[in-house]
Design a protein around this motif. Structure first.
Motif, PDB file in Angstrom:
ATOM      1  N   TYR A  55       0.877  -0.909  -0.301  1.00 35.47           N
ATOM      2  CA  TYR A  55       0.407  -0.430   0.025  1.00 35.47           C
ATOM      3  C   TYR A  55       0.770   1.147   0.088  1.00 35.47           C
ATOM      4  CZ  TYR A  55      -4.381  -2.823   0.625  1.00 35.47           C
ATOM      5  OH  TYR A  55      -5.585  -3.477   0.960  1.00 35.47           O
ATOM      6  N   GLU A  56       0.623   2.347  -0.549  1.00 38.74           N
ATOM      7  CA  GLU A  56       1.162   3.335  -1.080  1.00 38.74           C
ATOM      8  C   GLU A  56       0.427   4.174  -0.052  1.00 38.74           C
ATOM      9  OE1 GLU A  56       2.458   6.553  -4.157  1.00 38.74           O
ATOM     10  OE2 GLU A  56       2.255   5.264  -4.800  1.00 38.74           O
ATOM     11  N   GLY A  57       1.294   5.196   0.237  1.00 36.65           N
ATOM     12  CA  GLY A  57       0.646   6.341   1.609  1.00 36.65           C
ATOM     13  C   GLY A  57      -0.074   7.003   0.937  1.00 36.65           C
ATOM     14  N   LYS A  58      -1.344   7.550   1.585  1.00 35.01           N
ATOM     15  CA  LYS A  58      -2.047   8.651   1.489  1.00 35.01           C
ATOM     16  C   LYS A  58      -1.578   9.680   1.108  1.00 35.01           C
ATOM     17  CE  LYS A  58      -6.413   6.037   1.835  1.00 35.01           C
ATOM     18  NZ  LYS A  58      -8.196   5.747   2.508  1.00 35.01           N
ATOM     19  N   GLU A  59      -1.788  10.899  -0.083  1.00 32.21           N
ATOM     20  CA  GLU A  59      -1.348  12.075   0.190  1.00 32.21           C
ATOM     21  C   GLU A  59      -2.809  13.311   1.352  1.00 32.21           C
ATOM     22  OE1 GLU A  59      -1.096  15.592  -3.513  1.00 32.21           O
ATOM     23  OE2 GLU A  59       0.429  13.083  -3.702  1.00 32.21           O
ATOM     24  N   LYS A  60      -2.116  14.063   1.919  1.00 30.61           N
ATOM     25  CA  LYS A  60      -2.445  14.051   2.672  1.00 30.61           C
ATOM     26  C   LYS A  60      -2.320  16.112   2.673  1.00 30.61           C
ATOM     27  CE  LYS A  60      -4.888  11.285   5.016  1.00 30.61           C
ATOM     28  NZ  LYS A  60      -6.850  10.914   5.067  1.00 30.61           N
ATOM     29  N   THR A  61      -3.149  16.954   2.799  1.00 28.76           N
ATOM     30  CA  THR A  61      -3.131  18.294   2.877  1.00 28.76           C
ATOM     31  C   THR A  61      -3.717  18.591   4.195  1.00 28.76           C
ATOM     32  OG1 THR A  61      -3.670  18.296   0.305  1.00 28.76           O
ATOM     33  CG2 THR A  61      -3.626  20.187   1.317  1.00 28.76           C
ATOM     34  N   ARG A  62      -3.623  19.593   4.905  1.00 31.09           N
ATOM     35  CA  ARG A  62      -4.210  20.785   5.968  1.00 31.09           C
ATOM     36  C   ARG A  62      -3.686  22.017   5.536  1.00 31.09           C
ATOM     37  NH1 ARG A  62      -1.297  19.293  11.113  1.00 31.09           N
ATOM     38  NH2 ARG A  62       0.081  20.613  10.148  1.00 31.09           N
ATOM     39  N   TYR A  63      -4.708  22.589   5.772  1.00 32.34           N
ATOM     40  CA  TYR A  63      -4.629  23.964   5.040  1.00 32.34           C
ATOM     41  C   TYR A  63      -4.910  24.798   6.677  1.00 32.34           C
ATOM     42  CZ  TYR A  63      -6.684  22.643   0.784  1.00 32.34           C
ATOM     43  OH  TYR A  63      -6.370  22.224  -0.245  1.00 32.34           O
ATOM     44  N   THR A  64      -4.098  25.481   7.031  1.00 35.74           N
ATOM     45  CA  THR A  64      -4.083  26.610   8.312  1.00 35.74           C
ATOM     46  C   THR A  64      -3.415  27.621   7.716  1.00 35.74           C
ATOM     47  OG1 THR A  64      -1.427  26.362   8.318  1.00 35.74           O
ATOM     48  CG2 THR A  64      -1.827  24.725   9.033  1.00 35.74           C
ATOM     49  N   LYS A  65      -3.609  28.627   9.104  1.00 30.29           N
ATOM     50  CA  LYS A  65      -3.456  30.219   9.152  1.00 30.29           C
ATOM     51  C   LYS A  65      -2.119  30.669   7.897  1.00 30.29           C
ATOM     52  CE  LYS A  65      -6.155  31.439  13.015  1.00 30.29           C
ATOM     53  NZ  LYS A  65      -5.613  32.689  13.959  1.00 30.29           N
ATOM     54  N   ALA A  66      -0.820  30.415   8.054  1.00 31.11           N
ATOM     55  CA  ALA A  66       0.636  30.043   7.406  1.00 31.11           C
ATOM     56  C   ALA A  66       0.167  30.031   6.270  1.00 31.11           C
ATOM     57  CB  ALA A  66       1.323  30.139   8.056  1.00 31.11           C
ATOM     58  N   ARG A  67       0.080  28.984   5.572  1.00 32.10           N
ATOM     59  CA  ARG A  67       0.424  28.427   4.829  1.00 32.10           C
ATOM     60  C   ARG A  67      -0.476  26.992   4.431  1.00 32.10           C
ATOM     61  NH1 ARG A  67       5.683  25.360   5.533  1.00 32.10           N
ATOM     62  NH2 ARG A  67       5.908  24.601   7.692  1.00 32.10           N
ATOM     63  N   VAL A  68      -0.103  26.540   3.015  1.00 32.51           N
ATOM     64  CA  VAL A  68      -0.535  25.142   2.604  1.00 32.51           C
ATOM     65  C   VAL A  68       0.093  23.680   2.948  1.00 32.51           C
ATOM     66  CG1 VAL A  68      -2.031  23.655   1.212  1.00 32.51           C
ATOM     67  CG2 VAL A  68      -2.596  26.062   1.266  1.00 32.51           C
ATOM     68  N   ILE A  69      -0.345  22.785   4.295  1.00 33.31           N
ATOM     69  CA  ILE A  69       0.688  21.996   4.197  1.00 33.31           C
ATOM     70  C   ILE A  69       0.682  20.514   3.857  1.00 33.31           C
ATOM     71  CG2 ILE A  69       1.852  20.541   6.005  1.00 33.31           C
ATOM     72  CD1 ILE A  69       1.351  23.349   7.858  1.00 33.31           C
ATOM     73  N   SER A  70       1.250  20.278   2.943  1.00 41.35           N
ATOM     74  CA  SER A  70       1.541  18.556   2.409  1.00 41.35           C
ATOM     75  C   SER A  70       2.644  17.545   2.442  1.00 41.35           C
ATOM     76  CB  SER A  70       1.071  18.779   0.995  1.00 41.35           C
ATOM     77  OG  SER A  70       0.050  19.868  -0.193  1.00 41.35           O
TER      78      SER A  70
END
Length: 95
Positions: A55-70
């Motif tokens: 299994y390949e790890g899923k891509e996750k994105t988190r939106y914060t006040k400062a920037r987008v963290i992927s």
């Protein structure tokens, strides 16, 4: 190298446990022969068949006040181990 990392305890795998099939998260570099030997040593059962899935790890994105963290979740390998008739592994005894 530790071959067996953890047992899989999900609804799907719990249904397979009744048929003598058990799931484990295993080392990514382990082959079927090494997985078979490890299960037989740790649990004292006879393994009939081993099926593996990468299994390949899923891509996750988190939106914060400062920037987008992927990022990515870690990749892993899963093994479904079929035991011979009459053998049972009790995964819940150490919980």
């Amino acid at each position: 190298m530790q071959i067996l990392k953890s047992p899989l305890i999900t609804e799907k795998v719990s249904e397979l446990n009744e048929k003598g099939v058990y799931g484990f998260v295993v080392d990514r570099n382990a082959n079927k022969i090494q997985i078979k030997k490890a299960v037989e040593e740790v649990y004292g059962v006879t393994v009939d068949k081993v099926r593996t899935m990468n299994y390949e790890g899923k891509e996750k994105t988190r939106y914060t006040k400062a920037r987008v963290i992927s990022g990515r979740k870690p990749s892993f390998k899963k093994a479904l181990v079929t035991l011979q008739e009459g053998d049972v592994i009790d995964l819940y005894e150490n919980l």
